[in-house]
Design a protein around this motif. Sequence first.
Motif, PDB file in Angstrom:
ATOM      1  N   SER A   1      22.995  60.536  16.104  1.00 41.35           N
ATOM      2  CA  SER A   1      23.655  62.019  15.951  1.00 41.35           C
ATOM      3  C   SER A   1      23.569  62.377  14.618  1.00 41.35           C
ATOM      4  O   SER A   1      24.369  63.184  14.277  1.00 41.35           O
ATOM      5  CB  SER A   1      24.698  62.027  16.810  1.00 41.35           C
ATOM      6  N   GLY A   2      22.867  61.742  13.793  1.00 40.62           N
ATOM      7  CA  GLY A   2      22.560  62.302  12.465  1.00 40.62           C
ATOM      8  C   GLY A   2      23.485  61.670  11.373  1.00 40.62           C
ATOM      9  O   GLY A   2      23.288  61.904  10.028  1.00 40.62           O
ATOM     10  N   LEU A   3      24.212  60.458  11.965  1.00 36.26           N
ATOM     11  CA  LEU A   3      25.085  60.003  10.951  1.00 36.26           C
ATOM     12  C   LEU A   3      24.677  59.155   9.992  1.00 36.26           C
ATOM     13  O   LEU A   3      25.171  58.937   8.879  1.00 36.26           O
ATOM     14  CB  LEU A   3      26.368  59.548  11.715  1.00 36.26           C
ATOM     15  N   GLY A   4      23.656  58.229  10.215  1.00 36.66           N
ATOM     16  CA  GLY A   4      22.896  57.325   9.480  1.00 36.66           C
ATOM     17  C   GLY A   4      22.263  57.950   8.250  1.00 36.66           C
ATOM     18  O   GLY A   4      22.641  57.761   7.099  1.00 36.66           O
ATOM     19  N   ARG A   5      21.629  59.199   8.758  1.00 37.12           N
ATOM     20  CA  ARG A   5      20.929  59.972   7.625  1.00 37.12           C
ATOM     21  C   ARG A   5      21.843  60.644   6.777  1.00 37.12           C
ATOM     22  O   ARG A   5      21.639  60.466   5.548  1.00 37.12           O
ATOM     23  CB  ARG A   5      20.258  61.216   8.298  1.00 37.12           C
ATOM     24  N   TYR A   6      23.221  61.140   7.328  1.00 36.33           N
ATOM     25  CA  TYR A   6      24.393  61.648   6.438  1.00 36.33           C
ATOM     26  C   TYR A   6      24.798  60.718   5.472  1.00 36.33           C
ATOM     27  O   TYR A   6      25.017  61.034   4.266  1.00 36.33           O
ATOM     28  CB  TYR A   6      25.261  62.247   7.414  1.00 36.33           C
TER      29      TYR A   6
ATOM     30  N   ARG B   1      14.163  45.707   9.062  1.00 35.98           N
ATOM     31  CA  ARG B   1      13.342  45.478  10.218  1.00 35.98           C
ATOM     32  C   ARG B   1      13.483  46.634  11.271  1.00 35.98           C
ATOM     33  O   ARG B   1      13.024  46.351  12.344  1.00 35.98           O
ATOM     34  CB  ARG B   1      13.346  44.092  10.732  1.00 35.98           C
ATOM     35  N   ASN B   2      14.301  47.726  11.041  1.00 38.11           N
ATOM     36  CA  ASN B   2      14.741  48.607  11.804  1.00 38.11           C
ATOM     37  C   ASN B   2      13.952  49.859  11.492  1.00 38.11           C
ATOM     38  O   ASN B   2      14.236  50.380  10.539  1.00 38.11           O
ATOM     39  CB  ASN B   2      16.286  48.963  12.061  1.00 38.11           C
ATOM     40  N   PRO B   3      12.947  50.128  12.467  1.00 38.48           N
ATOM     41  CA  PRO B   3      12.308  51.448  12.204  1.00 38.48           C
ATOM     42  C   PRO B   3      12.909  52.726  11.955  1.00 38.48           C
ATOM     43  O   PRO B   3      12.453  53.407  11.090  1.00 38.48           O
ATOM     44  CB  PRO B   3      11.089  51.255  13.191  1.00 38.48           C
TER      45      PRO B   3
ATOM     46  N   GLY C   1      24.240  46.363   4.836  1.00 37.07           N
ATOM     47  CA  GLY C   1      25.546  46.683   5.564  1.00 37.07           C
ATOM     48  C   GLY C   1      25.647  48.099   6.166  1.00 37.07           C
ATOM     49  O   GLY C   1      26.636  48.554   6.474  1.00 37.07           O
ATOM     50  N   VAL C   2      24.267  48.650   6.372  1.00 37.02           N
ATOM     51  CA  VAL C   2      24.440  50.038   6.803  1.00 37.02           C
ATOM     52  C   VAL C   2      24.323  50.008   8.498  1.00 37.02           C
ATOM     53  O   VAL C   2      23.576  49.344   9.098  1.00 37.02           O
ATOM     54  CB  VAL C   2      23.213  50.853   6.521  1.00 37.02           C
ATOM     55  N   TYR C   3      25.599  50.415   8.760  1.00 40.73           N
ATOM     56  CA  TYR C   3      25.759  50.512  10.487  1.00 40.73           C
ATOM     57  C   TYR C   3      26.418  51.616  10.700  1.00 40.73           C
ATOM     58  O   TYR C   3      27.602  52.095  10.265  1.00 40.73           O
ATOM     59  CB  TYR C   3      26.565  49.189  10.905  1.00 40.73           C
ATOM     60  N   ILE C   4      25.864  52.221  11.887  1.00 37.54           N
ATOM     61  CA  ILE C   4      26.771  53.348  12.458  1.00 37.54           C
ATOM     62  C   ILE C   4      27.191  52.868  13.934  1.00 37.54           C
ATOM     63  O   ILE C   4      26.361  52.239  14.541  1.00 37.54           O
ATOM     64  CB  ILE C   4      25.771  54.650  12.760  1.00 37.54           C
ATOM     65  N   LYS C   5      28.421  53.395  14.101  1.00 32.97           N
ATOM     66  CA  LYS C   5      28.989  52.640  15.600  1.00 32.97           C
ATOM     67  C   LYS C   5      27.899  53.029  16.812  1.00 32.97           C
ATOM     68  O   LYS C   5      27.515  54.301  16.698  1.00 32.97           O
ATOM     69  CB  LYS C   5      30.313  53.415  15.709  1.00 32.97           C
TER      70      LYS C   5
HETATM   71  C1  LIG Z   1      19.778  52.636  11.728  1.00 31.24           C
HETATM   72  C2  LIG Z   1      20.801  53.439  11.868  1.00 31.24           C
HETATM   73  C3  LIG Z   1      21.646  53.140  10.415  1.00 31.24           C
HETATM   74  C4  LIG Z   1      20.560  54.874  11.943  1.00 31.24           C
HETATM   75  O1  LIG Z   1      21.575  55.677  11.992  1.00 31.24           O
HETATM   76  P1  LIG Z   1      21.676  56.948  13.098  1.00 31.24           P
HETATM   77  O2  LIG Z   1      22.930  57.566  12.938  1.00 31.24           O
HETATM   78  O3  LIG Z   1      21.586  56.116  14.336  1.00 31.24           O
HETATM   79  O4  LIG Z   1      20.512  57.682  12.911  1.00 31.24           O
HETATM   80  P2  LIG Z   1      20.298  59.204  13.034  1.00 31.24           P
HETATM   81  O5  LIG Z   1      20.956  59.857  13.982  1.00 31.24           O
HETATM   82  O6  LIG Z   1      20.616  59.339  11.457  1.00 31.24           O
HETATM   83  O7  LIG Z   1      18.722  59.367  12.777  1.00 31.24           O
HETATM   84  C5  LIG Z   1      17.913  59.025  11.666  1.00 31.24           C
HETATM   85  C6  LIG Z   1      16.492  59.109  12.158  1.00 31.24           C
HETATM   86  O8  LIG Z   1      16.077  57.978  13.184  1.00 31.24           O
HETATM   87  C7  LIG Z   1      15.622  58.452  14.497  1.00 31.24           C
HETATM   88  N1  LIG Z   1      16.363  57.503  15.210  1.00 31.24           N
HETATM   89  C8  LIG Z   1      17.693  56.669  15.028  1.00 31.24           C
HETATM   90  N2  LIG Z   1      17.686  55.923  16.159  1.00 31.24           N
HETATM   91  C9  LIG Z   1      16.676  56.108  16.982  1.00 31.24           C
HETATM   92  C10 LIG Z   1      16.296  55.584  18.407  1.00 31.24           C
HETATM   93  N3  LIG Z   1      17.071  54.856  18.792  1.00 31.24           N
HETATM   94  N4  LIG Z   1      15.366  55.917  18.882  1.00 31.24           N
HETATM   95  C11 LIG Z   1      14.216  56.808  18.231  1.00 31.24           C
HETATM   96  N5  LIG Z   1      14.694  57.507  16.884  1.00 31.24           N
HETATM   97  C12 LIG Z   1      15.901  57.019  16.360  1.00 31.24           C
HETATM   98  C13 LIG Z   1      16.177  59.475  14.535  1.00 31.24           C
HETATM   99  O9  LIG Z   1      15.174  60.188  15.506  1.00 31.24           O
HETATM  100  C14 LIG Z   1      16.220  60.148  12.982  1.00 31.24           C
HETATM  101  O10 LIG Z   1      14.839  60.750  12.776  1.00 31.24           O
HETATM  102  P3  LIG Z   1      14.630  62.270  12.727  1.00 31.24           P
HETATM  103  O11 LIG Z   1      15.600  63.023  12.078  1.00 31.24           O
HETATM  104  O12 LIG Z   1      13.335  62.295  12.070  1.00 31.24           O
HETATM  105  O13 LIG Z   1      14.508  62.837  14.062  1.00 31.24           O
HETATM  106  C15 LIG Z   1      21.606  53.170  13.103  1.00 31.24           C
HETATM  107  O14 LIG Z   1      21.028  53.285  14.304  1.00 31.24           O
HETATM  108  C16 LIG Z   1      22.459  51.800  12.915  1.00 31.24           C
HETATM  109  O15 LIG Z   1      23.396  51.372  12.671  1.00 31.24           O
HETATM  110  N6  LIG Z   1      21.659  50.690  13.699  1.00 31.24           N
HETATM  111  C17 LIG Z   1      21.987  49.366  13.801  1.00 31.24           C
HETATM  112  C18 LIG Z   1      22.273  48.480  12.372  1.00 31.24           C
HETATM  113  C19 LIG Z   1      21.052  48.674  11.414  1.00 31.24           C
HETATM  114  O16 LIG Z   1      19.710  48.281  11.755  1.00 31.24           O
HETATM  115  N7  LIG Z   1      21.098  49.175  10.236  1.00 31.24           N
HETATM  116  C20 LIG Z   1      20.333  49.403   9.440  1.00 31.24           C
HETATM  117  C21 LIG Z   1      20.124  47.974   8.379  1.00 31.24           C
HETATM  118  S1  LIG Z   1      19.024  48.348   6.998  1.00 31.24           S
END
Ligand SMILES: CC(C)(COP(=O)(O)OP(=O)(O)OC[C@H]1O[C@@H](n2cnc3c(N)ncnc32)[C@H](O)[C@@H]1OP(=O)(O)O)[C@@H](O)C(=O)NCCC(=O)NCCS
Length: 197
Positions: A125-130, A157-159, A115-119
Amino acid sequence: MARNLYPREKLEVLKLTSKQAIPYLHALWTWLLTLRPFWCFGETGHTVDGIVGWMFFHNFSLVGTTSKYGSHVLVDATTADILGVASLVPDDRGVGAELVEAFPGKAKPTGFWGGVYIKDHAQRSGLGRYLCEFLDTEVQTRVNSTGEEEEWYLFTRNPHAATIYTALGFEEFAADWHIKIFDVHETVYKKVYRRQA
Ligand SMILES: CC(C)(COP(=O)(O)OP(=O)(O)OC[C@H]1O[C@@H](n2cnc3c(N)ncnc32)[C@H](O)[C@@H]1OP(=O)(O)O)[C@@H](O)C(=O)NCCC(=O)NCCS
């Protein structure tokens, strides 16, 4: 092009079951109820078996306890905005047993990240990583103090999510694995936390 990173000094991660999270809960559920699979990587908000029901299921009995499991909410403490969620759960609808059966002797899950989800508006903007770094530090800190190894798994399955997890030390355990219970193919990642000096 350089990304705008969210100012880290504004961020706070709250345990869902904590008193500090209570003022945020109405806005949290309101947001999560809007999630729909066709734009939210398969996540549904409003159904009984969607993310809201899943989070209630995994947190209900944790209120008033301390546990290694449970959900976390990422907030902007200066604006009270909800920015994201992530959960650590002992099992996810039986997938633990499925994993143990499919990889005999190789998988002894302490639990699963899920359930990892960023709005949507705040993604990239670095929030998922944070948020994931916060959970990773929490697990590692506990392992350093107890000395007991913990083995955590996650499926994605989200790269972009995979980029975050591998940077934290998760390793691919099974590529494109068919999870029978959800009937999806996702890559399984695993990290074994050991005491660090
Ligand atoms: C996956 C998710 C949690 C990542 O969080 P985020 O805040 O968007 O990602 P961040 O800004 O912290 O970026 C993390 C890395 O992913 C890359 N990235 C994230 N979204 C990207 C996009 N749409 N396109 C290209 N790169 C992307 C960033 O460049 C970063 O890599 P870097 O630091 O080497 O540049 C978020 O996008 C999300 O909630 N997605 C939908 C739900 C999901 O798939 N959750 C994961 C389930 S396991």
